[in-house]
Design an enzyme around this catalytic site. Structure first.
Site, mmCIF file in Angstrom:
data_model
loop_
_atom_site.group_PDB
_atom_site.id
_atom_site.type_symbol
_atom_site.label_atom_id
_atom_site.label_comp_id
_atom_site.label_asym_id
_atom_site.label_seq_id
_atom_site.Cartn_x
_atom_site.Cartn_y
_atom_site.Cartn_z
ATOM 1 N N HIS A 16 0.873 -1.089 -0.168
ATOM 2 C CA HIS A 16 -0.087 0.192 0.098
ATOM 3 C C HIS A 16 1.046 1.441 0.051
ATOM 4 O O HIS A 16 0.468 2.360 -0.446
ATOM 5 C CB HIS A 16 -0.778 -0.005 1.053
ATOM 6 C CG HIS A 16 -1.780 -1.358 1.539
ATOM 7 N ND1 HIS A 16 -2.547 -1.533 0.559
ATOM 8 C CD2 HIS A 16 -1.758 -2.123 2.463
ATOM 9 C CE1 HIS A 16 -3.265 -2.944 0.816
ATOM 10 N NE2 HIS A 16 -2.588 -3.065 1.891
ATOM 11 N N THR A 41 -6.654 4.677 5.857
ATOM 12 C CA THR A 41 -6.654 3.476 4.967
ATOM 13 C C THR A 41 -7.150 2.409 6.125
ATOM 14 O O THR A 41 -7.459 2.749 7.264
ATOM 15 C CB THR A 41 -5.246 2.771 4.857
ATOM 16 O OG1 THR A 41 -4.459 2.573 6.173
ATOM 17 C CG2 THR A 41 -4.190 3.706 3.983
ATOM 18 N N GLU A 54 -3.072 13.359 0.427
ATOM 19 C CA GLU A 54 -4.389 13.119 0.932
ATOM 20 C C GLU A 54 -5.111 14.211 1.272
ATOM 21 O O GLU A 54 -6.403 14.303 1.045
ATOM 22 C CB GLU A 54 -4.277 12.054 2.201
ATOM 23 C CG GLU A 54 -3.630 10.814 1.765
ATOM 24 C CD GLU A 54 -3.923 9.537 2.412
ATOM 25 O OE1 GLU A 54 -3.833 9.720 3.568
ATOM 26 O OE2 GLU A 54 -4.675 8.656 2.017
HETATM 27 S S1 BO1 Z 1 -2.431 6.875 8.054
HETATM 28 O O1 BO1 Z 1 -1.232 7.417 8.675
HETATM 29 O O2 BO1 Z 1 -3.699 7.389 8.453
HETATM 30 N N1 BO1 Z 1 -2.275 6.948 6.640
HETATM 31 C C1 BO1 Z 1 -2.221 4.985 8.700
HETATM 32 C C2 BO1 Z 1 -3.215 4.148 8.251
HETATM 33 C C3 BO1 Z 1 -3.077 2.860 8.494
HETATM 34 C C4 BO1 Z 1 -2.209 2.444 9.596
HETATM 35 C C5 BO1 Z 1 -1.514 3.530 10.364
HETATM 36 C C6 BO1 Z 1 -1.563 4.914 9.825
HETATM 37 N N2 BO1 Z 1 -2.115 1.160 10.077
HETATM 38 C C7 BO1 Z 1 -1.573 0.756 11.047
HETATM 39 C C8 BO1 Z 1 -1.918 -0.737 10.867
HETATM 40 C C9 BO1 Z 1 -1.304 -1.645 12.272
HETATM 41 C C10 BO1 Z 1 0.179 -1.251 12.150
HETATM 42 C C11 BO1 Z 1 0.627 -0.088 12.079
HETATM 43 C C12 BO1 Z 1 1.895 0.554 12.217
HETATM 44 O O3 BO1 Z 1 -0.204 0.718 10.911
HETATM 45 O O4 BO1 Z 1 -3.333 -0.886 11.350
HETATM 46 O O5 BO1 Z 1 -1.668 -2.797 12.041
HETATM 47 O O6 BO1 Z 1 0.939 -1.981 12.884
HETATM 48 O O7 BO1 Z 1 2.616 0.069 11.069
HETATM 49 ZN ZN ZN Z 2 -0.697 7.665 5.524
#
Ligand code: BO1
Ligand code: ZN
Length: 261
Positions: free
Chosen positions: A63, A199, A105
């Site tokens: 991703h 996400t 974003e």
């Molecule tokens: S974000 O910064 O809003 N784009 C964003 C989106 C999804 C995550 C983190 C930041 N997901 C998480 C996962 C976890 C994982 C963590 C750290 O990131 O849900 O499973 O441990 O990498």
């Molecule tokens: Zn992000």
């Protein structure tokens, strides 16, 4: 499952089928309209303590490209501004577009930047693990930084030069000694609001802190991000990782705040 992406069939417009919170009332990103921001002069400056941070590895998770940190050290934190206590750095990653100027974003008065950097922190004072914090309303703090195309960014080369090592989804390589302080703009002036992960699983757990000043990166540097693949090495198909951004979500009466004018 991990069956979401940014394509027509698995992209942001269908995420709600598997993740109903996609239609919740504090989703991210948003369009920031600077003149509609409420002003809160009582909010202090953002304070970053990244001196002792320990980057561990860089990975392609299908991703984005993500740099992970050892978060056992209590000193590597963001604090101040809207945050009630220090939040520990866990990882950073990027969102970017295809050719052209879209890719961020968050947008500012409807305008996109070419890319957006997210430094993800968690509230280790209130919660025991990142996973626990990620589901709590004040569990995460993400610092968002816009990337605008222009001159080469000297320090971003440390990242872009490592990307060939993580070309395929699922690849990971050592990436030690990188301090993300070198990716910050000169001013830490910010906007802040309460939102979500951008996400899946889209948890509504993020205090967003968006820096107003972008950093400059070159088109050549961005093109290296677009050479990453969202397919695995074993697959016959090769699909480039680009346009991995979610569009702005409804504000639903939320306040977004500017510390001062
Ligand atoms: S974000 O910064 O809003 N784009 C964003 C989106 C999804 C995550 C983190 C930041 N997901 C998480 C996962 C976890 C994982 C963590 C750290 O990131 O849900 O499973 O441990 O990498
Ligand atoms: Zn992000």
């Amino acid at each position: 499952g991990d069956h979401w992406g940014y394509g027509i069939e698995d992209g942001p417009s269908v995420w709600h089928k598997t993740y109903p919170i996609a239609q919740g009332n504090r989703q991210s990103p948003i369009d920031i309209v600077p003149h509609q921001a409420s002003c809160d002069p009582s909010l202090g400056p953002i304070v970053l303590n990244y001196d002792h941070c320990t980057s561990m590895n860089i990975a392609n998770n299908g991703h984005s490209v993500i740099v992970e940190f050892d978060d056992t050290d209590d000193r590597v934190v963001i604090q101040g501004g809207p945050l009630d206590n220090p939040y520990k750095l866990k990882q950073f990653h990027f969102h970017w577009g295809g050719k052209g100027c879209h890719g961020s974003e968050h947008t500012v008065a409807g305008n996109s930047y070419a890319s957006e950097l997210h430094l993800v922190h968690w509230n280790a004072v209130k919660y025991g693990t990142f996973e626990e914090a990620a589901t709590a309303p004040d569990g995460l703090a993400v610092l968002g930084i816009f990337l605008e195309t222009g001159d080469d960014h000297r320090w971003l080369n440390m990242i872009t030069d490592a990307l060939y090592m993580v070309k395929f989804k699922g690849s990971v390589t050592d990436f030690e000694g990188f301090n993300p302080m070198c990716l910050l703009p000169s001013s830490l002036d910010y906007w802040t609001y309460l939102g979500s992960l951008t996400t899946p699983p889209l948890y509504e757990s993020v205090v967003w802190i968006i820096l107003r000043e972008p950093i400059m990166v070159s088109e050549k540097q961005l093109s290296k991000f677009r050479m990453l693949l969202l397919t695995e090495e074993e697959e016959d198909q090769r699909i480039h990782m680009e346009n991995n951004f979610r569009p702005p979500q409804p504000l639903n009466g939320r306040k977004f705040i500017l510390p001062e004018v």
